[in-house]
Design a protein around this motif. Structure first.
Motif, short mmCIF file in Angstrom:
data_model
loop_
_atom_site.label_atom_id
_atom_site.label_comp_id
_atom_site.label_asym_id
_atom_site.label_seq_id
_atom_site.Cartn_x
_atom_site.Cartn_y
_atom_site.Cartn_z
N LYS A 253 0.91 -1.13 0.30
CA LYS A 253 0.04 -0.05 0.12
C LYS A 253 0.95 1.16 -0.01
CE LYS A 253 -4.11 2.08 2.27
NZ LYS A 253 -3.72 3.47 1.82
N TYR A 254 1.08 1.91 -1.07
CA TYR A 254 1.95 2.71 -1.39
C TYR A 254 1.44 4.19 -0.66
CZ TYR A 254 4.41 -0.33 -4.40
OH TYR A 254 4.84 -1.58 -4.91
N PHE A 341 3.06 3.39 -9.29
CA PHE A 341 2.68 1.64 -9.13
C PHE A 341 1.31 1.26 -9.97
CE2 PHE A 341 6.07 3.35 -6.58
CZ PHE A 341 7.07 2.48 -6.70
N PHE A 342 1.10 0.60 -10.86
CA PHE A 342 -0.21 0.17 -11.25
C PHE A 342 -0.78 -0.74 -10.55
CE2 PHE A 342 1.62 2.95 -14.60
CZ PHE A 342 0.33 3.52 -15.19
N PHE A 343 -2.21 -0.61 -10.15
CA PHE A 343 -2.70 -1.73 -9.38
C PHE A 343 -4.12 -2.15 -10.07
CE2 PHE A 343 -3.69 2.04 -7.13
CZ PHE A 343 -5.22 1.95 -6.85
N LEU A 377 4.11 -2.43 -11.94
CA LEU A 377 2.82 -2.75 -11.22
C LEU A 377 3.10 -2.95 -9.88
CD1 LEU A 377 1.88 -3.70 -13.88
CD2 LEU A 377 1.11 -5.79 -12.86
N THR A 378 2.10 -2.56 -8.76
CA THR A 378 2.49 -2.79 -7.44
C THR A 378 3.22 -4.02 -6.97
OG1 THR A 378 0.35 -3.68 -7.09
CG2 THR A 378 0.58 -1.31 -6.63
N VAL A 379 4.11 -4.01 -5.84
CA VAL A 379 4.81 -5.19 -5.43
C VAL A 379 3.67 -6.09 -4.93
CG1 VAL A 379 6.32 -6.21 -4.00
CG2 VAL A 379 6.83 -4.12 -5.25
N ALA A 380 3.42 -7.46 -5.22
CA ALA A 380 2.43 -8.17 -4.69
C ALA A 380 2.76 -9.66 -4.45
CB ALA A 380 1.28 -8.17 -5.88
N LYS A 381 2.10 -10.31 -3.67
CA LYS A 381 2.48 -11.75 -3.18
C LYS A 381 1.05 -12.50 -2.90
CE LYS A 381 5.59 -14.18 -0.30
NZ LYS A 381 5.48 -14.61 0.94
N MET A 382 0.98 -13.39 -3.49
CA MET A 382 -0.27 -14.23 -2.86
C MET A 382 0.13 -14.93 -1.66
SD MET A 382 -2.99 -15.15 -4.22
CE MET A 382 -2.81 -15.22 -6.05
N VAL A 383 -0.92 -14.91 -0.43
CA VAL A 383 -0.72 -15.23 0.79
C VAL A 383 -1.95 -15.86 1.13
CG1 VAL A 383 1.03 -13.43 1.63
CG2 VAL A 383 -1.62 -13.10 1.47
N LEU A 391 5.02 -11.02 7.62
CA LEU A 391 6.42 -10.62 7.05
C LEU A 391 6.35 -9.73 5.81
CD1 LEU A 391 8.58 -13.99 7.01
CD2 LEU A 391 9.18 -11.87 7.92
N PHE A 392 5.54 -10.14 4.93
CA PHE A 392 5.31 -9.31 3.74
C PHE A 392 4.96 -7.83 4.12
CE2 PHE A 392 2.75 -7.80 -0.02
CZ PHE A 392 3.61 -7.92 -0.98
N MET A 393 4.20 -7.57 4.93
CA MET A 393 3.53 -6.40 5.61
C MET A 393 4.81 -5.82 6.15
SD MET A 393 2.08 -4.00 7.54
CE MET A 393 0.60 -3.98 8.48
N ARG A 394 5.75 -6.15 6.87
CA ARG A 394 6.89 -5.51 7.43
C ARG A 394 7.75 -5.22 6.52
NH1 ARG A 394 8.29 -9.81 11.53
NH2 ARG A 394 5.88 -9.69 12.35
N LYS A 395 7.84 -5.98 5.42
CA LYS A 395 8.71 -5.67 4.28
C LYS A 395 8.24 -4.62 3.63
CE LYS A 395 12.06 -6.98 1.13
NZ LYS A 395 11.93 -5.80 0.55
N ALA A 396 6.96 -4.38 3.33
CA ALA A 396 6.56 -3.27 2.77
C ALA A 396 6.60 -1.88 3.53
CB ALA A 396 4.87 -3.40 2.72
#
Ligand code: ATP
Length: 595
Positions: A253-254, A341-343, A377-383, A391-396
């Motif tokens: 979430k930019y 960042f396109f979403f 594109l936005t950085v994205a990950k299937m969770v 973890l992904f949130m912290r990285k963000a």
């Protein structure tokens, strides 16, 4: 329709606060007007002439409107000011002064129509440039000269941007559904037409013109902004995944500005989150979309983020505000470039994509967005696993984002224009209050500057002091807040202390271009302390596999030459800061918290 009839309706609306009564009044009003009038009276009732994306606004200064009132009523300046002080509403002042005058000079003239009033207001709103003020006053004076006192009240309120009848776009949607015979049955379809046109006046005209069939025939059109899809919020990863049926696409979430970009051949139009045309502020974005969007026609959405031109790292939202200025856009582009960042893809080459599931829309995006340094594109990950999501949130957050938005990926994951719903769920860390204290941190490494900073060091790796182990542990990278002379001075200081290998007392997994003996202490402010998997400060203390970092660090301009590196802010203090932030959240969220 005569304008005085419309004013009677306005008085009725002002006379009640009950929503149902208001709806009834609007339904009766709708019955009395033609389709063209429906469009105009809708906008007038909302205190406007057009939908926001057209960019023509009412809003004449009261001072100018007063001049017209003076000319029409013959009242003196001090009389008007006195009346204004007493009534607090220039509309009422006009009504009162005009009724005094008109009672003496009974005029027999044609009543004003809605069309006439609208046309004059439009002419007033369109006056720009030299002499515009005089023309505005002249036109308003002419209009007020033909108005009854009650009409003057509403004309003055309209022109000064103070309509405030207590009705909004939604009131008209409700009224239109009721007008068509069934508020519940038709509301959703009328709302859809509104959400994809952002034009309540047009929708009301269609309702009058062709009923629900006309409303259903509305299509998405390039150049006409679509109202944005919005997210709900939850505060735990487990809840989010449960809500989404166990799986979702987590996207960064930019922290920038939402843009809806419309492309038709070589023409690019940018709309804001509020459907305002903001194209002129971003000529660089226009240029990049021309080259990097491979579609003839497209409506796509992205978040535009201010980027540090030297370090390439993302800057807080406030930095984008510099682009609001009207002049020196070229300079602003250079100083505050943006990353895109396109979403989402709403419409591409003749196809309305809003009914397609998220992953299909994203695939289309991948096909048409040509990525480069500042576009993608936005950085994205299937969770599927809450820990993974955390973890992904912290990285963000570590990468300068506010958190993540986790999106539904099931077949029902359509683009719901204008709706806040559970298909998108935001998960933010910014419930945490801002850091109050500054920190004194030690330079342990430096990175070469780019662009106009080349030849200097532009970014510095900073550390806190760990008393227990007598080491310096990395806690952030700072590249903001430095003036030219700072960079010059720091480059010299760094060169004097540069060492070929990581100094023994430095504990860092991040590798700078140059290691620096821990001697230079700088005062830093940040937004908050966050968990970070890449910094070693307090690693494992709060959470396994995670240290602490300063989010959005900035140099305050103070060199703490009065401090030894061992006097710098300690790891323990940073842990304390992090914990006290959590207490602030607990208190703010009403869960109580330790004093
Ligand atoms: P906020 O203050 O959180 O931005 P909001 O009401 O503007 O709130 P939300 O629906 O809560 O909007 O959050 C969605 C907003 O987040 C979008 O309007 C957009 O500006 C921004 N955003 C950033 N990254 C993304 C993303 N990957 N997907 C969708 N929206 C994103």
């Amino acid at each position: 329709m005569e304008f005085r009839r419309l004013c009677e309706y306005y008085e009725m609306l002002e006379g009640t606060t009950k929503r149902l009564e208001m709806r009834e009044i609007l339904v009766r009003l709708l019955r009395e007007v033609s389709p063209e009038e429906a469009e105009k009276i809708t906008f007038l009732s909302l205190g406007r002439l057009y939908p926001p994306y057209v960019g023509i606004e009412l809003g004449m200064a009261e001072r100018l409107a007063m001049r017209s009132i003076r000319m029409v009523t013959g009242a003196s300046e001090s009389e008007i000011e006195k009346a204004m002080a007493k009534l607090g509403d220039l509309g009422l002042v006009a009504e009162q002064l005009l009724s005094r005058k008109k009672s003496q000079t009974l005029l027999f003239q044609e009543p004003l129509t809605v069309n006439q009033v609208y046309a004059t207001l439009e002419r007033i709103a369109r006056q720009t440039g030299e002499g515009a003020m005089e023309d505005k006053v002249r036109l308003l004076t002419g209009l007020l000269g033909k108005a009854e006192p009650k009409e003057a009240k509403y004309i003055v309120r309209l022109i000064t941007g103070k309509m405030r009848l207590g009705v909004a776009d939604m009131s008209f949607i409700d009224a239109a559904a009721a007008y068509l015979g069934d508020p519940d049955l038709y509301k959703e379809e009328i709302e859809r037409a509104y959400n994809i046109t952002s034009n309540i006046g047009l929708v009301m005209r269609l309702v009058k013109e062709g009923g629900i069939e006309a409303v259903r025939s509305v299509r998405i059109k390039v150049g006409v902004p679509v109202r944005p899809m919005l997210a709900e919020r939850l505060t735990s990863a487990a809840e989010i995944l449960q809500k989404l049926g166990g799986r979702g696409l987590a996207e960064y979430k930019y922290d920038g500005e939402r843009m809806q970009i419309h492309k038709l051949d070589d023409e690019i139009v940018i709309f804001s989150r509020r459907q305002e045309n903001i194209t002129h502020q971003f000529p660089d974005v226009v240029q990049r979309c021309k080259t990097n969007l491979k579609a003839k026609e497209a409506i796509v959405e992205c978040e535009a983020v201010a980027v540090d031109p030297d370090t390439g790292s993302m800057l807080p939202f406030q930095e984008l505000m510099h682009r609001r200025r009207k002049y020196d856009i070229e300079k602003a582009i250079e100083m505050y470039p943006v990353g895109l960042f396109f979403f989402d893809a709403i419409y591409v080459d003749g196809e309305d994509l809003t009914g397609r599931p998220l992953l299909e829309r994203r695939k289309v995006l991948e096909q048409i967005v040509v990525p480069d340094e500042n576009i993608g594109l936005t950085v994205a990950k299937m969770v599927e696993d809450p820990e993974d999501l955390d973890l992904f949130m912290r990285k963000a957050v570590e990468d300068g984002c506010e958190g993540v938005i986790v999106k539904d990926v099931s077949p029902k994951s359509v683009y719901r224009a204008g709706a806040r719903g559970w298909l998108w769920i935001k998960y933010k860390r910014s419930y945490v209050s801002k850091l109050v204290d500054t920190l004194d941190l030690v330079v342990i490494g430096a990175f070469h500057g780019k662009g106009k900073r080349s030849g200097w060091f532009g970014t510095f790796l900073m550390a806190a002091y760990d008393k227990a182990t007598d080491t310096f542990k990395s806690v952030c990278k700072v590249g903001t807040g430095f003036k030219e002379e700072d960079l010059q001075r720091l480059t010299e200081m760094v060169k004097e202390r540069a060492v070929p290998r990581k100094p023994a007392r430095v504990d860092s997994v991040m590798e700078p271009d140059v290691w620096v003996e821990p001697e230079i202490v700088l005062e830093i402010v940040g937004d908050e302390i966050t968990l970070s998997p890449i910094h070693t400060c307090a690693y494992g203390v709060i959470e396994k596999n995670s240290g602490l970092a300063v989010r959005f660090p900035r140099f305050t301009g103070r060199y703490r030459t009065d401090k030894r590196p061992e006097d710098a802010t300690t790891v323990d203090e940073i842990v304390e800061m992090y914990r006290s932030q959590l207490k602030v959240i607990a208190v703010e969220e009403g869960e109580g918290g330790a004093p």
